[in-house]
Design an enzyme around this catalytic site. Sequence first.
Site, PDB file in Angstrom:
ATOM      1  N   ASP A 193       0.833  -1.210   0.000  1.00 11.05           N
ATOM      2  CA  ASP A 193       0.000   0.000   0.000  1.00 11.05           C
ATOM      3  C   ASP A 193       0.867   1.261   0.000  1.00 11.05           C
ATOM      4  O   ASP A 193       1.985   1.263   0.517  1.00 11.05           O
ATOM      5  CB  ASP A 193      -0.913  -0.028   1.245  1.00 11.05           C
ATOM      6  CG  ASP A 193      -2.107   0.912   1.099  1.00 11.05           C
ATOM      7  OD1 ASP A 193      -2.340   1.419  -0.018  1.00 11.05           O
ATOM      8  OD2 ASP A 193      -2.804   1.135   2.104  1.00 11.05           O
ATOM      9  N   HIS A 212       2.520   3.593  -9.086  1.00 13.52           N
ATOM     10  CA  HIS A 212       2.311   2.167  -9.357  1.00 13.52           C
ATOM     11  C   HIS A 212       3.513   1.587 -10.107  1.00 13.52           C
ATOM     12  O   HIS A 212       3.927   0.454  -9.867  1.00 13.52           O
ATOM     13  CB  HIS A 212       1.028   1.956 -10.165  1.00 13.52           C
ATOM     14  CG  HIS A 212      -0.214   2.334  -9.403  1.00 13.52           C
ATOM     15  ND1 HIS A 212      -0.456   1.892  -8.121  1.00 13.52           N
ATOM     16  CD2 HIS A 212      -1.276   3.126  -9.734  1.00 13.52           C
ATOM     17  CE1 HIS A 212      -1.622   2.393  -7.696  1.00 13.52           C
ATOM     18  NE2 HIS A 212      -2.119   3.155  -8.654  1.00 13.52           N
ATOM     19  N   LEU A 243      10.549 -20.726  -4.882  1.00 14.50           N
ATOM     20  CA  LEU A 243       9.569 -19.827  -4.260  1.00 14.50           C
ATOM     21  C   LEU A 243       8.192 -19.958  -4.909  1.00 14.50           C
ATOM     22  O   LEU A 243       8.069 -19.974  -6.130  1.00 14.50           O
ATOM     23  CB  LEU A 243      10.057 -18.365  -4.413  1.00 14.50           C
ATOM     24  CG  LEU A 243       9.065 -17.283  -3.963  1.00 14.50           C
ATOM     25  CD1 LEU A 243       8.933 -17.261  -2.447  1.00 14.50           C
ATOM     26  CD2 LEU A 243       9.500 -15.908  -4.482  1.00 14.50           C
TER      27      LEU A 243
HETATM   28  C1  IPE Z   1      -5.371  -2.700  -0.321  1.00 18.98           C
HETATM   29  O1  IPE Z   1      -5.034  -1.362  -0.481  1.00 18.98           O
HETATM   30  C2  IPE Z   1      -5.323  -3.393  -1.642  1.00 18.98           C
HETATM   31  C3  IPE Z   1      -4.007  -3.565  -2.240  1.00 18.98           C
HETATM   32  C4  IPE Z   1      -2.871  -3.270  -1.690  1.00 18.98           C
HETATM   33  C5  IPE Z   1      -3.994  -4.147  -3.548  1.00 18.98           C
HETATM   34  P1  IPE Z   1      -6.162  -0.218  -0.633  1.00 18.98           P
HETATM   35  O2  IPE Z   1      -5.434   1.054  -0.753  1.00 18.98           O
HETATM   36  O3  IPE Z   1      -7.094  -0.583  -1.730  1.00 18.98           O
HETATM   37  O4  IPE Z   1      -6.930  -0.354   0.757  1.00 18.98           O
HETATM   38  P2  IPE Z   1      -7.846   0.689   1.539  1.00 18.98           P
HETATM   39  O5  IPE Z   1      -8.903   1.152   0.592  1.00 18.98           O
HETATM   40  O6  IPE Z   1      -6.970   1.793   1.999  1.00 18.98           O
HETATM   41  O7  IPE Z   1      -8.382  -0.117   2.691  1.00 18.98           O
HETATM   42  C1  IPE Z   2      -1.380   0.348  -3.420  1.00 17.04           C
HETATM   43  O1  IPE Z   2      -1.196   1.707  -3.433  1.00 17.04           O
HETATM   44  C2  IPE Z   2      -1.675  -0.215  -4.804  1.00 17.04           C
HETATM   45  C3  IPE Z   2      -3.054  -0.649  -5.005  1.00 17.04           C
HETATM   46  C4  IPE Z   2      -4.004  -0.664  -4.118  1.00 17.04           C
HETATM   47  C5  IPE Z   2      -3.400  -1.095  -6.352  1.00 17.04           C
HETATM   48  P1  IPE Z   2      -2.418   2.719  -3.457  1.00 17.04           P
HETATM   49  O2  IPE Z   2      -2.763   2.996  -4.870  1.00 17.04           O
HETATM   50  O3  IPE Z   2      -3.539   2.228  -2.628  1.00 17.04           O
HETATM   51  O4  IPE Z   2      -1.770   3.988  -2.796  1.00 17.04           O
HETATM   52  P2  IPE Z   2      -2.439   4.988  -1.763  1.00 17.04           P
HETATM   53  O5  IPE Z   2      -2.991   4.169  -0.648  1.00 17.04           O
HETATM   54  O6  IPE Z   2      -3.509   5.725  -2.508  1.00 17.04           O
HETATM   55  O7  IPE Z   2      -1.326   5.864  -1.324  1.00 17.04           O
HETATM   56 MG    MG Z   3      -4.051   2.428  -0.668  1.00 16.44          MG
END
Ligand code: IPE
Ligand code: IPE
Ligand code: MG
Length: 249
Positions: free
Chosen positions: A27, A44, A138
Amino acid sequence: MSTHPATAPIEPQRDLKIPRHLGVIMDGNGRWANQRGLSRSEGHRAGVEAVRRIVGFAIEYGVQCLTLFSFSAENWRRPPDEVRFIFGLLRRFVSSDLEKLHAQNVRIRIIGDRDGLDRGMRGTIDDVESRTAGNSGLNLVIAFNYGAKTEIVSATKAIARKVSAGELRLEEIDESTIDQHLDTSGLPDPDLILRTSGEMRLSNFLLWQSAYAELVFVEENWPEFDESVFVRALKSYTKRDRRFGGIRT
Ligand code: IPE
Ligand code: IPE
Ligand code: MG
């Protein structure tokens, strides 16, 4: 670990406990990009580099199974352009890195709802899974279009179908029946779940399987993930007293 001990910032930790199965909620890509005045897409993209790093560490440190949460069932709520970009990244990652991962004896499995994916994506997934199915190193599990509640609903339906077809008796259903009908069937339960970016929740990741997982939350955003974060998480895990409801003997 480094091949140059004299200059290595981190010493190999002989007494580090290594989880058999490490789950990672990657995240913070968006926040990482935002802090740098970049687009979320750049976040990303940088996240994919961190994926490459953690796969390397998992192999080097002897983690048997690494599950990476890449796209959740709830991430469809994001703008279509961002969703498309993330899908493109996964496809490019598996096609560009497949040969290397294969050469490293990595077995790839993609978990999540495939019905929600287009045909091209499903083809890519089938291809990487079948190409690497015979590998014994792995286990790299990519949770893509994955939601634990949907996974449990699908398992429940599959079990109910067997009961109504007379293939399974109600009395025979136990925890292992559920295990066997989840996407993670055959994999050990995660010992450690790591989440980056300071958020402290599971966001619908491996809910059944994580009943006794240790949880480690770190402040770094996912693109900042490096060996020092990895080792810090392992150190925290090593200190945990896992009792599984029993008492320390
Ligand atoms: C969780 O992250 C999903 C992934 C890392 C793929 P999100 O950014 O979607 O989660 P919330 O919305 O903060 O809970
Ligand atoms: C995690 O990073 C990747 C996915 C959930 C696909 P985020 O895109 O959720 O990044 P934040 O949480 O908005 O910073
Ligand atoms: Mg996120």
